[in-house]
Motif scaffolding. Structure first.
Motif, PDB file in Angstrom:
ATOM      1  N   LYS A  29       0.817  -1.215   0.000  1.00  0.00           N
ATOM      2  CA  LYS A  29       0.000   0.000   0.000  1.00  0.00           C
ATOM      3  C   LYS A  29       0.850   1.263   0.000  1.00  0.00           C
ATOM      4  CE  LYS A  29      -3.624  -2.651   0.303  1.00  0.00           C
ATOM      5  NZ  LYS A  29      -4.411  -2.950  -0.910  1.00  0.00           N
ATOM      6  N   LEU A 144      -1.638   8.730  -7.967  1.00  0.00           N
ATOM      7  CA  LEU A 144      -2.888   8.795  -7.209  1.00  0.00           C
ATOM      8  C   LEU A 144      -4.025   9.433  -8.005  1.00  0.00           C
ATOM      9  CD1 LEU A 144      -1.437   9.909  -3.755  1.00  0.00           C
ATOM     10  CD2 LEU A 144      -2.268   7.636  -4.365  1.00  0.00           C
ATOM     11  N   VAL A 146      -4.436  12.672  -8.750  1.00  0.00           N
ATOM     12  CA  VAL A 146      -4.925  13.884  -8.071  1.00  0.00           C
ATOM     13  C   VAL A 146      -4.283  15.152  -8.623  1.00  0.00           C
ATOM     14  CG1 VAL A 146      -5.498  12.695  -5.928  1.00  0.00           C
ATOM     15  CG2 VAL A 146      -3.189  13.592  -6.239  1.00  0.00           C
ATOM     16  N   ALA A 382       0.548  10.217   0.168  1.00  0.00           N
ATOM     17  CA  ALA A 382      -0.538   9.364  -0.322  1.00  0.00           C
ATOM     18  C   ALA A 382      -1.607   9.166   0.757  1.00  0.00           C
ATOM     19  CB  ALA A 382       0.026   8.013  -0.770  1.00  0.00           C
ATOM     20  N   TRP A 383      -1.178   8.937   1.996  1.00  0.00           N
ATOM     21  CA  TRP A 383      -2.131   8.738   3.098  1.00  0.00           C
ATOM     22  C   TRP A 383      -2.969   9.988   3.324  1.00  0.00           C
ATOM     23  CZ3 TRP A 383      -2.471  11.091   7.995  1.00  0.00           C
ATOM     24  CH2 TRP A 383      -3.384  10.492   8.867  1.00  0.00           C
ATOM     25  N   LEU A 385      -3.677  12.433   1.177  1.00  0.00           N
ATOM     26  CA  LEU A 385      -4.582  12.661   0.055  1.00  0.00           C
ATOM     27  C   LEU A 385      -5.764  11.693   0.079  1.00  0.00           C
ATOM     28  CD1 LEU A 385      -1.887  13.359  -2.651  1.00  0.00           C
ATOM     29  CD2 LEU A 385      -3.715  14.942  -2.013  1.00  0.00           C
ATOM     30  N   LYS A 386      -5.492  10.418   0.374  1.00  0.00           N
ATOM     31  CA  LYS A 386      -6.582   9.444   0.448  1.00  0.00           C
ATOM     32  C   LYS A 386      -7.509   9.751   1.614  1.00  0.00           C
ATOM     33  CE  LYS A 386      -3.990   5.714  -1.767  1.00  0.00           C
ATOM     34  NZ  LYS A 386      -3.269   4.436  -1.573  1.00  0.00           N
ATOM     35  N   ARG A 387      -6.947  10.242   2.696  1.00  0.00           N
ATOM     36  CA  ARG A 387      -7.762  10.569   3.873  1.00  0.00           C
ATOM     37  C   ARG A 387      -8.717  11.723   3.562  1.00  0.00           C
ATOM     38  NH1 ARG A 387      -6.975  14.003   8.449  1.00  0.00           N
ATOM     39  NH2 ARG A 387      -8.111  13.249  10.269  1.00  0.00           N
ATOM     40  N   THR A 388      -8.248  12.734   2.820  1.00  0.00           N
ATOM     41  CA  THR A 388      -9.127  13.854   2.485  1.00  0.00           C
ATOM     42  C   THR A 388     -10.248  13.416   1.554  1.00  0.00           C
ATOM     43  OG1 THR A 388      -7.723  14.540   0.631  1.00  0.00           O
ATOM     44  CG2 THR A 388      -7.284  15.544   2.765  1.00  0.00           C
ATOM     45  N   VAL A 389      -9.958  12.458   0.690  1.00  0.00           N
ATOM     46  CA  VAL A 389     -11.001  11.947  -0.204  1.00  0.00           C
ATOM     47  C   VAL A 389     -12.057  11.192   0.594  1.00  0.00           C
ATOM     48  CG1 VAL A 389     -11.493  10.333  -2.072  1.00  0.00           C
ATOM     49  CG2 VAL A 389      -9.517  11.851  -2.229  1.00  0.00           C
ATOM     50  N   ARG A 390     -11.598  10.343   1.546  1.00  0.00           N
ATOM     51  CA  ARG A 390     -12.541   9.560   2.361  1.00  0.00           C
ATOM     52  C   ARG A 390     -13.421  10.439   3.230  1.00  0.00           C
ATOM     53  NH1 ARG A 390      -8.036   6.207   3.450  1.00  0.00           N
ATOM     54  NH2 ARG A 390      -7.884   7.140   5.520  1.00  0.00           N
ATOM     55  N   SER A 394     -11.615  17.024   0.135  1.00  0.00           N
ATOM     56  CA  SER A 394     -10.840  17.388  -1.046  1.00  0.00           C
ATOM     57  C   SER A 394     -11.313  18.720  -1.601  1.00  0.00           C
ATOM     58  CB  SER A 394     -10.968  16.312  -2.129  1.00  0.00           C
ATOM     59  OG  SER A 394     -12.308  16.139  -2.503  1.00  0.00           O
TER      60      SER A 394
END
Length: 400
Positions: A29, A144, A146, A382-383, A385-390, A394
């Protein structure tokens, strides 16, 4: 083996190592770039020795392929970046670029002076803390998907400003080290020419391409648009070096010009096989240039830890403060996006070693710092950016 056979075997080793490293990283990951850099450390002279220092020296086939790879990477990033989007984040990008240079330069210089270096050598060492590696951050953002996020636009815009300021600072410290003194008029000329080049190519080129890009389809070859913009990429990358800027800045600007064509999406798709083939060479060679033997004692490891912390904190703080208009999470993403030093720190360390400013140990520490920031940042970025999407945090261009 004949020389050509040796080159082919080295290319094979590097390419396979890159694929294995990226696959392992992605299964864990992590961004693939982390695995490629780690693979470079593993097969490099310090560990397995499957590639030698002579094979990765400046001007060798591997080094040239690596340079072409990162040039094409930044060109492809430019293809996904419109000038209008960068204008919307211009103020934040400017603040991030300026603060992201001044804070690392100041903190690095004071640390070096506290270690016993005179101010001339301290400022030279501080220059290694300054420039962000746009190639590494761009690869993570691209992986990613983004690049259209406002934070990504700020990072890419700040990287251009960062490169100009880093180039000026390096010119100052090199002249001071050589006893040439400080010549403000010369630096103003250099600054003016660099800014003028970016304005003419970035603003003028995009306007011309926006006005008429049908000429790209005039040649009979079905690949003519790709071939023409690749020629543009290589040409602008070369011209940017004449103005003292990194080749990747010119490649990024060429990509922005090409993004204004109606063939933009086709060009993006056609670039993918080239990127898959060539960009791994850059990241593997970045990892292979660290000499772990110089770090095999407690004093060197402590110095490396301190230098790396200064490098991370100073860039993170500069990027964070400059991007506060994006909110705390957005500013944190921008701050971490500016942290990787990568090949820029390696180049400055090489200049310092050649000039007799750095010992072999300090050279190894600076190179290791550059590579550690390049390896530590991608998974954190990466963590975030993915956290803001979840969490639905964003942002899009225009929200800033």
């Amino acid at each position: 083996m004949h020389h050509a056979n040796e080159i082919l075997f080295a290319l094979f080793i590097v390419f396979v190592a890159a694929q294995v490293g990226a696959e392992i990283a992605q299964r864990l990951k992590l961004p693939g770039v982390v695995g490629e850099i780690a693979a470079g450390c593993a097969i490099g002279p310090s560990v397995l020795g499957w590639i030698t220092p002579e094979q990765i020296a400046t001007g060798t086939p591997l080094d040239v392929l690596a340079e072409i790879g990162v040039v094409l990477l930044l060109f492809s990033v430019g293809l996904e970046t419109r000038l209008e989007d960068l204008k919307k984040v211009g103020k934040a990008a400017f603040l991030v670029g300026v603060l992201g240079v001044l804070l690392p330069f100041g903190m690095g210089g004071f640390w070096a002076h506290a270690q016993g270096f005179d101010w001339g050598k301290s400022l030279f060492l501080a220059a290694a803390f300054v420039a962000t590696s746009a190639g590494i951050t761009a690869r993570v953002l691209q992986e990613l998907g983004v690049l259209q996020r406002v934070e990504s636009k700020v990072i890419l815009g700040a990287a251009v400003i960062d490169d100009i300021l880093a180039m000026l600072l390096l010119g100052v410290v090199v002249s001071l080290q050589g006893g040439q003194g400080f010549d403000p008029m010369h630096l103003l000329v250099v600054l003016g020419s660099a800014v003028g080049f970016i304005a003419v190519i970035g603003w003028g080129g995009t306007r011309v391409m926006r006005w008429n890009s049908t000429w790209l389809e005039k040649p009979h070859s079905s690949h003519s648009p790709l071939l023409i913009v690749l020629a543009l990429c290589l040409g602008v990358a070369y011209v940017s070096t004449l103005f003292g800027l990194a080749a990747i800045i010119g490649a990024f600007l060429a990509g922005m010009i090409a993004s204004e064509t109606r063939q933009q999406h086709t060009l993006e798709q056609q670039m993918q096989p080239l990127l898959a083939l060539l960009t791994p060479f850059f990241f593997v060679l970045t990892g292979s240039k660290i000499d772990l033997q110089q770090l095999a004692n407690a004093d060197a490891l402590i110095a490396l830890l301190v230098v790396t912390l200064i490098a991370i904190v100073s860039k993170l703080l500069g990027g964070f403060l400059g991007a506060l208009s994006l909110g705390r999470m957005g500013a944190t993403i921008v701050g971490f996006g500016m942290v990787p030093r990568g090949e820029v720190g390696v180049v400055i360390a090489s200049l310092g070693l050649a000039a007799g400013v750095f010992s072999d140990r300090m050279y190894a520490i600076i190179v290791a710092m550059s590579l550690l920031t390049a390896m530590v940042t991608p998974p954190i970025l990466a963590w975030l950016l993915k956290r803001t999407v979840r969490t639905g945090l964003s942002t899009q261009p225009g929200d800033a």
